[in-house]
Design a protein around this motif. Structure first.
Motif, mmCIF file in Angstrom:
data_model
loop_
_atom_site.group_PDB
_atom_site.id
_atom_site.type_symbol
_atom_site.label_atom_id
_atom_site.label_comp_id
_atom_site.label_asym_id
_atom_site.label_seq_id
_atom_site.Cartn_x
_atom_site.Cartn_y
_atom_site.Cartn_z
ATOM 1 N N LEU A 173 7.660 46.007 -54.284
ATOM 2 C CA LEU A 173 7.834 46.139 -52.835
ATOM 3 C C LEU A 173 6.666 46.826 -52.138
ATOM 4 N N PRO A 174 6.091 47.910 -52.698
ATOM 5 C CA PRO A 174 4.943 48.536 -52.018
ATOM 6 C C PRO A 174 3.766 47.567 -51.846
ATOM 7 N N GLU A 175 3.463 46.783 -52.894
ATOM 8 C CA GLU A 175 2.358 45.820 -52.804
ATOM 9 C C GLU A 175 2.673 44.709 -51.801
ATOM 10 N N ILE A 176 3.935 44.250 -51.796
ATOM 11 C CA ILE A 176 4.340 43.202 -50.856
ATOM 12 C C ILE A 176 4.230 43.719 -49.421
ATOM 13 N N PHE A 177 4.665 44.968 -49.216
ATOM 14 C CA PHE A 177 4.591 45.559 -47.879
ATOM 15 C C PHE A 177 3.140 45.686 -47.416
ATOM 16 N N LYS A 178 2.247 46.095 -48.316
ATOM 17 C CA LYS A 178 0.833 46.214 -47.964
ATOM 18 C C LYS A 178 0.248 44.856 -47.568
ATOM 19 N N LEU A 179 0.639 43.818 -48.311
ATOM 20 C CA LEU A 179 0.153 42.476 -47.994
ATOM 21 C C LEU A 179 0.674 42.035 -46.624
ATOM 22 N N TRP A 180 1.969 42.277 -46.389
ATOM 23 C CA TRP A 180 2.560 41.934 -45.086
ATOM 24 C C TRP A 180 1.857 42.687 -43.964
ATOM 25 N N LEU A 181 1.606 43.969 -44.183
ATOM 26 C CA LEU A 181 0.983 44.801 -43.153
ATOM 27 C C LEU A 181 -0.440 44.344 -42.854
ATOM 28 N N SER A 182 -1.180 44.001 -43.904
ATOM 29 C CA SER A 182 -2.562 43.574 -43.701
ATOM 30 C C SER A 182 -2.642 42.288 -42.892
ATOM 31 N N MET A 183 -1.675 41.382 -43.091
ATOM 32 C CA MET A 183 -1.651 40.128 -42.336
ATOM 33 C C MET A 183 -1.145 40.346 -40.911
ATOM 34 N N THR A 184 -0.123 41.175 -40.776
ATOM 35 C CA THR A 184 0.503 41.382 -39.474
ATOM 36 C C THR A 184 -0.385 42.196 -38.542
ATOM 37 N N ARG A 185 -1.207 43.085 -39.107
ATOM 38 C CA ARG A 185 -2.116 43.881 -38.275
ATOM 39 C C ARG A 185 -3.072 42.991 -37.475
ATOM 40 N N LYS A 186 -3.403 41.845 -38.032
ATOM 41 C CA LYS A 186 -4.342 40.947 -37.364
ATOM 42 C C LYS A 186 -3.690 40.226 -36.182
ATOM 43 N N LEU A 187 -2.397 40.483 -35.980
ATOM 44 C CA LEU A 187 -1.696 39.933 -34.813
ATOM 45 C C LEU A 187 -1.726 40.904 -33.640
ATOM 46 N N LYS A 188 -2.611 41.906 -33.716
ATOM 47 C CA LYS A 188 -2.591 42.984 -32.725
ATOM 48 C C LYS A 188 -2.768 42.494 -31.287
ATOM 49 N N MET A 189 -3.409 41.330 -31.103
ATOM 50 C CA MET A 189 -3.532 40.779 -29.756
ATOM 51 C C MET A 189 -2.322 39.936 -29.391
ATOM 52 N N ARG A 190 -1.822 39.175 -30.341
ATOM 53 C CA ARG A 190 -0.706 38.267 -30.066
ATOM 54 C C ARG A 190 0.612 39.007 -29.889
ATOM 55 N N LEU A 191 0.834 40.040 -30.688
ATOM 56 C CA LEU A 191 2.120 40.742 -30.654
ATOM 57 C C LEU A 191 2.440 41.342 -29.289
ATOM 58 N N PRO A 192 1.543 42.145 -28.694
ATOM 59 C CA PRO A 192 1.874 42.704 -27.375
ATOM 60 C C PRO A 192 2.115 41.627 -26.322
ATOM 61 N N ILE A 193 1.333 40.539 -26.389
ATOM 62 C CA ILE A 193 1.507 39.453 -25.426
ATOM 63 C C ILE A 193 2.871 38.796 -25.618
ATOM 64 N N ALA A 194 3.229 38.526 -26.885
ATOM 65 C CA ALA A 194 4.521 37.891 -27.176
ATOM 66 C C ALA A 194 5.677 38.776 -26.726
ATOM 67 N N ILE A 195 5.564 40.079 -26.992
ATOM 68 C CA ILE A 195 6.618 41.015 -26.586
ATOM 69 C C ILE A 195 6.738 41.060 -25.059
ATOM 70 N N ALA A 196 5.593 41.138 -24.373
ATOM 71 C CA ALA A 196 5.599 41.230 -22.914
ATOM 72 C C ALA A 196 6.159 39.956 -22.280
ATOM 73 N N VAL A 197 5.707 38.805 -22.753
ATOM 74 C CA VAL A 197 6.146 37.530 -22.165
ATOM 75 C C VAL A 197 7.641 37.314 -22.388
ATOM 76 N N ASN A 198 8.110 37.527 -23.614
ATOM 77 C CA ASN A 198 9.527 37.319 -23.908
ATOM 78 C C ASN A 198 10.409 38.319 -23.177
ATOM 79 N N GLY A 199 10.005 39.581 -23.168
ATOM 80 C CA GLY A 199 10.796 40.603 -22.477
ATOM 81 C C GLY A 199 10.851 40.367 -20.984
ATOM 82 N N PHE A 200 9.698 40.026 -20.395
ATOM 83 C CA PHE A 200 9.642 39.781 -18.954
ATOM 84 C C PHE A 200 10.468 38.557 -18.572
ATOM 85 N N ALA A 201 10.337 37.478 -19.348
ATOM 86 C CA ALA A 201 11.078 36.243 -19.052
ATOM 87 C C ALA A 201 12.582 36.483 -19.106
#
Length: 225
Positions: free
Chosen positions: A160-188
């Motif tokens: 699990l620790p290695e899987i979490f690190k892999l997930w985190l490394s991939m998800t961190r690269k969504l740093k631009m998409r995530l805030p936009i997705a959260i803002a658009v969905n929440g606002f809508a």
């Protein structure tokens, strides 16, 4: 009997000739009113707005699915079977959750407007953003292991620790998409909830005015007799 004015009141304020309804009966009558109301443009948030939220949810989740699939070099492996649990089911879940926790709350006047709008945003964000960035990588890891497209640790508890690190490394690269997705969905979701409430209270006001006018005409008719 669908287009009947329904209101909430303390028991001491209820008129003696009033018809008492259970929560489920009141909701059923409100939904029937929305379905049967003419013109349909008055009730567009209920007929088209919630469907639009489901569509936005699907677009957002599919975007995340494609992102993780590219990262894991999956190509066409498991494309269709991966979309069902990670994109289609969340859209259905978000629609049902909005009906249950948002629209029904508007009909019954259970919460303040801001509380209802906040809940709507949270439901949309949970289904359209949080769910896909958690479930999609897990499904992707499974296919990556099965087809040997990416070096993924075995999906077992001790890794699990290695899987979490892999997930985190991939998800961190969504740093631009995530805030936009959260803002658009929440606002809508918040905006749609506002229009749902506006439509509902406008229709209730119209029904109330018609009933008042009917009672006035009835009283005048009896007086003339």
């Amino acid at each position: 009997m669908s287009n009947v004015y329904i209101s909430k009141a303390l028991r001491k304020d209820i008129p003696s000739d009033a018809i008492l309804l259970t929560r489920d009966e009141a909701l059923k009558m409100h939904w029937n009113t929305m379905k049967e109301w003419k013109p349909r443009t008055d009730t567009w948030p209920f007929h088209y707005g919630i469907a639009a939220l489901a569509g936005l949810n699907a677009v957002t989740t599919i975007n995340f699915v494609h992102y993780y699939r590219r990262k894991l070099n999956l190509g066409n492996y498991g494309r269709v079977t991966m979309l069902l649990p990670t994109a289609i089911l969340p859209s259905i879940a978000s629609t049902m959750s909005h009906y249950t926790f948002v629209t029904n709350s508007i009909f019954l006047g259970e919460d303040c407007p801001l509380c209802t709008q906040t809940r709507a945003a949270m439901v949309q964000i949970a289904a359209g953003v949080i769910y896909p960035i958690v479930v999609t990588p897990v499904a992707g890891f499974y296919y990556a292991i099965s087809y040997a497209t990416y070096n993924v640790p075995p999906l077992r508890r001790e890794y699990l620790p290695e899987i979490f690190k892999l997930w985190l490394s991939m998800t961190r690269k969504l740093k631009m998409r995530l805030p936009i997705a959260i803002a658009v969905n929440g606002f809508a979701a918040s905006i749609l909830t506002y229009f749902e409430a506006k439509s509902f209270y406008s229709i209730q006001s119209t029904i109330y005015q018609k009933e008042e006018e009917f009672e006035r005409l009835m009283d005048e008719g009896f007086t003339q007799r």
